[in-house]
Design an enzyme around this catalytic site. Structure first.
Site, PDB file in Angstrom:
ATOM      1  N   ASP A   1      40.914  40.532  34.576  1.00  0.00           N
ATOM      2  CA  ASP A   1      41.907  40.308  35.635  1.00  0.00           C
ATOM      3  C   ASP A   1      42.834  39.158  35.241  1.00  0.00           C
ATOM      4  O   ASP A   1      42.593  38.432  34.276  1.00  0.00           O
ATOM      5  CB  ASP A   1      41.175  40.000  36.940  1.00  0.00           C
TER       6      ASP A   1
ATOM      7  N   GLU B   1      48.227  38.737  32.905  1.00  0.00           N
ATOM      8  CA  GLU B   1      49.643  38.623  32.508  1.00  0.00           C
ATOM      9  C   GLU B   1      49.902  37.480  31.506  1.00  0.00           C
ATOM     10  O   GLU B   1      50.739  37.694  30.623  1.00  0.00           O
ATOM     11  CB  GLU B   1      50.502  38.418  33.769  1.00  0.00           C
TER      12      GLU B   1
ATOM     13  N   ASP C   1      47.892  44.280  42.285  1.00  0.00           N
ATOM     14  CA  ASP C   1      47.589  44.030  43.698  1.00  0.00           C
ATOM     15  C   ASP C   1      48.696  44.582  44.590  1.00  0.00           C
ATOM     16  O   ASP C   1      49.465  43.840  45.220  1.00  0.00           O
ATOM     17  CB  ASP C   1      47.410  42.532  43.929  1.00  0.00           C
TER      18      ASP C   1
END
Length: 660
Positions: free
Chosen positions: A370, A373, A440
């Site tokens: 997770d 980025e 998300d």
């Protein structure tokens, strides 16, 4: 001016160097700079040897590699043609009025770097696809302006496939922009070392996609457990809570292959280990799950809290992202956090050592990467610096290196068929077992519709393994009838996605259970298939069983993805490039070569139009009615069904006890 050297066409003029060379079958790599040209391969694998031909005259030089030909004029303008002599693409002309052409490299004062811009003449009728995942409602990207950077739910993969018959990779991990305008196509990188791109020609989208996969790599073979149902929520807080959900699936006879432990199962961010207060015996937990036939996936973040037991050592050794100015930490979430520097090979080894000790050696073989980025509190890339360069110059490569951290470690342990869920990817991530999801996102029909386009563009961009949070991530109360309908429609879509995964932060919010470690973070409400009422549960169960029956078919799709780079889920034009209408359909797709899927994307909708591509006969899965291709029909879509059509009499076990 022109010369040939080791199979490479070179032009040198007024300090500018341009290299054009074969890079795989029917493909060329182009680099240009006013300094020494560098050999970073970023996304590209080493070039496969091919037979090419170079010819040079004072006015023009040409290089031919299979089905692609590049010509460069004495003024430096480059044109690309296919084997039929069709012009595919060309740089804009450098005129005396405008005083700029297709390549513009502007020196950045005080450094050896350049601001780079590539201008290509645009065909207003051209259709463009790929580029990763952007939260907009367009499949065809012609006319779009795209930011070349990653954000939560935005994934920049700078590969575009054209209806004109070429694929183009902007081979540069710098933060930048791409503009697919009617009058010009522009690629920009405000801080980089050189201009660098790769182009291939093909007679079909499949040829182009396969050439790109050969150049950047294919996914591993997906393990069998990846093809079934994955259960997740925000967040299972304790070992017993998670095990009870797994047991309930088995008591009900529901298919389940993977169950997930999400974030804050740890003591501190950056400790990378279970909090023993809530997860007292991970080995026993893994053993029970394996006896139930379920794999366990565990979430890992790249964040390192200042209180972490590893923060001081990682800071001293240079294993953390650095801030050139401003505060030392880069992310604020339940603490002040620095970011693990995945571009540093020693940092990758350090992190894998902890992961192996605290998770892998306990039997956990699937990870959820997770925040990949990486997520930053502010996306001011000019203030961040990695081991291999500034974030502004190389920041987009981070998620690929994050996936590589785990892939290399797992491969060194002898594991095959590696798959890890990751929130972001870049060109080449697929070869490190990256299963990407759409971040998300909000829970709504509008956002579901956007994900259909996003998933198809991810497939074209070379990421065959892609999924969404079924139901969306943010919002949604299981007791709300409107949300239950959204869940049903999203679940039906998810059953025909490369990975079938339920996840989301459901309301009402569940308060934290403690003041430290795994207790500081609350959770969402229940998000199991039995949490949405009997009607929804009955539908969910049928689609879970349908997915299970389709596993042999899905296994074939995953073999094609591994061997050739063929995306399991793809736009209609991929299989029907000769049908002009197929290039314009944005809300349907092929799930493999034989199954057409038309998800229901509006609340209250109980019928929808479906286009059946020409050149095939189509059989409605539920009614058995056959239709000729090349027409649009209205199809009933009661809440229990999603419009599905089988191609040319293919035998697929879609319905229970029957064949589609």
């Amino acid at each position: 001016m022109f010369r040939e050297e080791n199979g490479r066409l070179i032009r040198e003029y007024d300090h500018e160097r341009v290299w054009i060379e074969p890079w795989g079958e029917h493909s060329l790599r182009v680099r240009a700079s006013y300094a020494e040209i560098t050999d970073e391969q970023w996304a590209l694998l080493p070039a496969v040897q091919t037979l090419s031909h170079i010819s040079i005259t004072p006015e023009r030089a040409t290089i031919v590699n299979g089905n692609i030909r590049a010509e460069m004029t004495d003024k430096g303008q480059i044109f690309f043609y296919n084997q039929h002599g069709k012009l595919l693409l060309n740089e804009t002309e450098d005129t005396y009025q405008l005083k700029y052409g297709g390549r513009e490299l502007s020196a950045i004062p005080g450094s050896s770097d350049f601001s780079v811009k590539l201008r290509l003449e645009a065909d207003p009728q051209e259709k463009l696809y790929g580029m990763g995942q952007y939260q907009h409602s367009f499949l065809n990207l012609k006319g779009c302006s795209l930011e070349l950077t990653h954000r939560n739910s935005q994934i920049s993969i700078p590969f575009v496939l054209s209806s004109a018959g070429y694929g183009f990779l902007w081979h540069n991990p710098a933060i930048g922009q791409a503009h697919f305008s009617l009058n010009v196509t522009e690629w920009t990188a405000p801080s980089t070392k050189q201009l660098d791109y790769w182009i291939t020609a093909g007679d079909s989208p499949a040829e182009i996609e396969e050439a790109y996969a050969k150049a950047t790599g294919t996914v591993p073979m997906m393990p069998d457990y990846g093809m079934g149902f994955w259960q997740c929520k925000l967040r299972y807080r304790t070992q017993e809570e998670l095990l009870e959900v797994a047991r309930e699936h088995k008591r009900r006879g529901l298919p389940i292959d993977v169950i997930v432990i999400d974030f804050f199962h740890w003591t501190n961010q950056g400790d990378w280990r279970f909090d023993p207060e809530y997860w007292p015996d991970p080995e026993a937990m893994v053993q029970e799950l394996q006896e139930l036939g379920i794999e366990l996936m565990v979430s890992v973040w790249p964040t390192v809290q200042t209180e972490s037991e590893n923060y001081k050592e990682m800071l001293e050794k240079g294993y953390l992202l650095r801030s050139d100015r401003g505060v030392r930490t880069q992310f604020q979430f339940l603490g002040q956090n620095a970011i693990f520097d995945a571009t540093n090979p020693e940092a990758r080894k350090f992190l894998w050592g902890l992961i192996k000790q605290n998770y892998y050696d306990k039997g956990i073989k699937v990870f959820w990467l997770d925040e990949a980025e990486p997520e930053l509190t502010v996306y001011d890339h000019d203030i961040y610096r990695y081991h291999i360069g500034s974030s502004k110059q190389i920041g987009n490569i981070y998620p690929m290196k994050y996936s590589q951290t785990f892939y290399d470690g797992m491969a060194a342990e002898g594991q095959e068929n590696i798959i890890n869920l990751v929130r972001t990817a870049w060109a080449g991530s697929q070869r490190y077992g990256a299963l990407v999801w759409s971040g998300d996102i909000h829970s709504s029909f509008k956002v579901l519709s956007i994900q259909v386009r996003a998933g198809l563009n991810m497939a074209v961009a070379g990421i065959p393994w892609w999924t969404t949070d079924i139901g969306g991530f943010h919002g949604g109360n299981p007791a709300d009838a409107s949300f239950r309908e959204l869940m049903v429609r999203w679940f039906q879509y998810g059953a025909f996605s490369p990975v079938f995964r339920l996840h989301g932060d459901r309301s009402p919010f569940v308060q934290p259970t403690g003041t430290q470690g795994g207790g500081v973070c609350g959770s969402g409400s229940d998000n199991e298939v039995w949490s949405y009422g009997e009607e929804a549960y009955t539908i969910f169960k049928e689609f879970m069983q349908m997915r299970e029956r389709l596993k042999p078919y899905i296994r074939g799709l995953m073999e094609a993805a591994h061997e050739k780079g063929t995306p399991p889920m793809r736009p209609l034009f991929y299989d029907f490039p000769q049908d002009p209408a197929a290039w314009d359909i944005e809300d349907q797709y092929m799930f493999g070569p034989d199954l057409l899927v038309a998800p229901v994307l509006a609340e209250g909708e109980r019928a929808r139009k479906v286009y059946l591509p020409s050149g095939s006969e189509w059989t409605h899965v539920y009614t058995g009615t056959a239709y000729a291709g090349g027409q649009t029909i209205m199809v009933d879509a009661p809440l229990t069904q999603i419009p599905l059509f089988v191609r040319d009499g293919a035998v697929l076990p879609v319905l229970g006890g029957a064949e589609g």
